[in-house]
Design an enzyme around this catalytic site. Structure first.
Site, PDB file in Angstrom:
ATOM      1  N   GLU A   1      -9.685   7.552   3.967  1.00  0.00           N
ATOM      2  CA  GLU A   1     -10.626   6.724   4.711  1.00  0.00           C
ATOM      3  C   GLU A   1      -9.956   5.384   4.902  1.00  0.00           C
ATOM      4  O   GLU A   1      -9.087   4.990   4.120  1.00  0.00           O
ATOM      5  CB  GLU A   1     -11.947   6.577   3.951  1.00  0.00           C
ATOM      6  CG  GLU A   1     -12.014   5.419   2.974  1.00  0.00           C
ATOM      7  CD  GLU A   1     -11.090   5.564   1.777  1.00  0.00           C
ATOM      8  OE1 GLU A   1     -10.855   6.716   1.361  1.00  0.00           O
ATOM      9  OE2 GLU A   1     -10.605   4.526   1.291  1.00  0.00           O
TER      10      GLU A   1
ATOM     11  N   LYS B   1       0.817  -1.227   0.000  1.00  0.00           N
ATOM     12  CA  LYS B   1       0.000   0.000   0.000  1.00  0.00           C
ATOM     13  C   LYS B   1       0.847   1.272   0.000  1.00  0.00           C
ATOM     14  O   LYS B   1       0.440   2.297  -0.528  1.00  0.00           O
ATOM     15  CB  LYS B   1      -0.940   0.006   1.205  1.00  0.00           C
ATOM     16  CG  LYS B   1      -2.117  -0.937   1.039  1.00  0.00           C
ATOM     17  CD  LYS B   1      -3.200  -0.633   2.066  1.00  0.00           C
ATOM     18  CE  LYS B   1      -4.436  -1.459   1.797  1.00  0.00           C
ATOM     19  NZ  LYS B   1      -4.249  -2.900   2.112  1.00  0.00           N
TER      20      LYS B   1
ATOM     21  N   SER C   1       1.430  -9.880  -1.223  1.00  0.00           N
ATOM     22  CA  SER C   1       1.112  -8.459  -1.007  1.00  0.00           C
ATOM     23  C   SER C   1       1.489  -7.926   0.366  1.00  0.00           C
ATOM     24  O   SER C   1       1.777  -6.748   0.524  1.00  0.00           O
ATOM     25  CB  SER C   1      -0.381  -8.222  -1.258  1.00  0.00           C
ATOM     26  OG  SER C   1      -1.177  -9.071  -0.445  1.00  0.00           O
TER      27      SER C   1
HETATM   28  C1  LIG Z   1      -5.109  -3.868   1.606  1.00  0.00           C
HETATM   29  C2  LIG Z   1      -4.457  -5.149   1.277  1.00  0.00           C
HETATM   30  C3  LIG Z   1      -4.878  -5.939   0.191  1.00  0.00           C
HETATM   31  C4  LIG Z   1      -6.086  -5.603  -0.650  1.00  0.00           C
HETATM   32  O1  LIG Z   1      -6.022  -4.392  -1.332  1.00  0.00           O
HETATM   33  P1  LIG Z   1      -5.789  -4.330  -2.899  1.00  0.00           P
HETATM   34  O2  LIG Z   1      -6.052  -2.925  -3.250  1.00  0.00           O
HETATM   35  O3  LIG Z   1      -6.737  -5.288  -3.535  1.00  0.00           O
HETATM   36  O4  LIG Z   1      -4.382  -4.733  -3.143  1.00  0.00           O
HETATM   37  C5  LIG Z   1      -4.188  -7.106  -0.095  1.00  0.00           C
HETATM   38  N1  LIG Z   1      -3.133  -7.495   0.653  1.00  0.00           N
HETATM   39  C6  LIG Z   1      -2.705  -6.774   1.710  1.00  0.00           C
HETATM   40  C7  LIG Z   1      -1.544  -7.270   2.481  1.00  0.00           C
HETATM   41  C8  LIG Z   1      -3.343  -5.582   2.056  1.00  0.00           C
HETATM   42  O5  LIG Z   1      -2.913  -4.869   3.108  1.00  0.00           O
END
Ligand SMILES: *Cc1c(COP(=O)(O)O)cnc(C)c1O
Length: 393
Positions: free
Chosen positions: A111, A89, A377
């Site tokens: 938000e 993020k 992610s």
């Molecule tokens: C917020 C988050 C997501 C989901 O958000 P996307 O905008 O779909 O990427 C996925 N993995 C993690 C670790 C997150 O913090």
């Protein structure tokens, strides 16, 4: 077919900017300037310098040998979990804070639902010494105490949204109200590839550093830039958009998007947006979203807070309906097991969101020589209590 936003922010039939009249000047200022600003060499230089020195990029592309052996294919993990703040993020919030500065804004609003985007926003505001207000539903504030504490430590003001269901959608309404009232000095940092044009395209471009790095890293490791498949979980869709971006126009690269099926797609408790979604408008964008027959947005559910969103970004709606992307839904149970599996096999504790992407290998078979890149992610530290409760650790 194009998989990129046109000048009005459409991906096929999805996207656009369905906003109240009062918000038009804010979005229009951003729309007229974002590509110009992003193209400035000084912007690119500052963005990439911060990604390197502050975020810790490039993140490794790691060949997961034991995981690969188990599923008899070649699995690489793109280690976004090693980014500062623990997930992808921050790539976007770094980009948007630099954008805000160049637009002359000296106040940031955001938000947040689970608090991850709020923390990523508070982080870059601290970095730049800019005032930060994060709107968060009253119920979410109670549920997500550690992230509320993080935001406060980072100097942000967390404002409770007390209307409606007191969750993300109410926080979003409050943030939009704030932006309407402060059109000149305030920038609204949206946390995924959602919202009115130009947000989906802008956020995708900031996150596209992920696939840009994958290409050069794969070239080094495999002698070719393109994997056979790239896999990512989809909440709003920003980590997936970043992981897919530079492969969208390369049909040889299979694109696999993984959604949260919660307790089962048809259980009434899920966030499998494309499987269940119908065309509608959410957060200023025409896309696929879960709704009742008369158009009320359905409350989503997933064990992972980051996938618990009733829509997907317009890019993903287009990838789904055009058939360019393969969409797979993964239940809570499947994700939790795959997450624990990665711990035991590779010594990596993944975020539960990312565990959804890892869970496809049980049923989705690949060839022995396929190169499959999974976007990891985020890291699982934030999910420890969830893992403890689920596995009775
Ligand atoms: C917020 C988050 C997501 C989901 O958000 P996307 O905008 O779909 O990427 C996925 N993995 C993690 C670790 C997150 O913090």
């Amino acid at each position: 077919m194009s998989y990129h936003a046109n000048e009005r922010g459409y991906y096929g039939e999805f996207g656009g900017a369905f906003i109240p009249e009062m918000l038009y000047p804010n979005c229009e200022e951003l729309r007229q300037n974002y590509l110009k600003i992003m193209a400035e060499p000084s912007f690119q230089e500052e963005f990439h310098q911060l990604l390197k020195d502050y975020v810790g990029r490039p993140t490794p592309l790691y060949f997961a040998e034991r995981l690969s052996k188990k599923y008899n294919t070649k699995i690489y993990l793109k280690r976004e979990d090693l980014c500062h703040t623990g997930a992808h993020k921050v790539n976007n919030t770094i980009g948007q804070i630099l954008m805000a500065k160049r637009l002359g804004k000296h106040r940031i609003i955001a938000e947040t639902g689970a608090g991850q985007h709020g923390v990523a926003t508070a982080t870059v505001c601290a970095l730049m010494g800019i005032e930060c207000v994060v709107y968060m539903g009253e119920i979410d504030i109670a549920r997500q105490a550690p992230n509320v504490a993080r935001m406060k430590m980072l100097g942000a003001e967390v404002r409770p949204a007390t209307s409606g269901s007191k969750t993300l959608k109410d926080a979003t309404n409050e943030a939009i109200r704030d932006w309407i009232n402060n059109p000149v000095d305030t920038h609204y940092i949206i946390g995924s590839v959602v919202g009115p044009h130009p947000y989906p395209d802008m956020v995708a471009r900031f996150q596209s550093v992920i696939s840009e790095e994958v290409k050069s890293q794969l070239l080094e490791k495999e002698g070719r830039e393109n994997p056979d498949f790239v896999v990512a979980c989809v909440g709003g869709g920003s980590n997936a958009a970043g992981a897919f971006y530079h492969f969208l126009d390369t049909p040889e690269v299979g694109i696999i998007a993984v959604e949260a099926a919660g307790k089962g797609i048809h259980s009434g408790e899920s966030a499998a947006t494309s499987a269940l979604g119908k065309v509608g408008i959410i957060h200023g964008s025409k896309t696929l979203l879960m709704q009742t027959p008369d158009g009320q947005i359905t409350e989503p559910y997933s064990i992972s807070a980051g996938l618990d969103y009733p829509g997907v970004g317009p890019l993903h709606a287009h990838l789904y309906t055009s058939g360019r992307g393969e969409f797979i839904s993964i239940t809570d149970d499947e994700a939790m097991k795959a997450g624990l599996d990665l711990c035991k096999l590779e010594g990596i504790i993944p975020a539960i969101e990312s565990s959804h992407a890892l869970a496809i290998f049980k049923d989705r078979k690949f060839k022995e020589n396929d190169v499959v890149v999974v976007n990891l992610s985020g890291r699982g530290d934030k999910d420890l209590q969830n893992y403890i409760d689920y596995f009775k650790l």
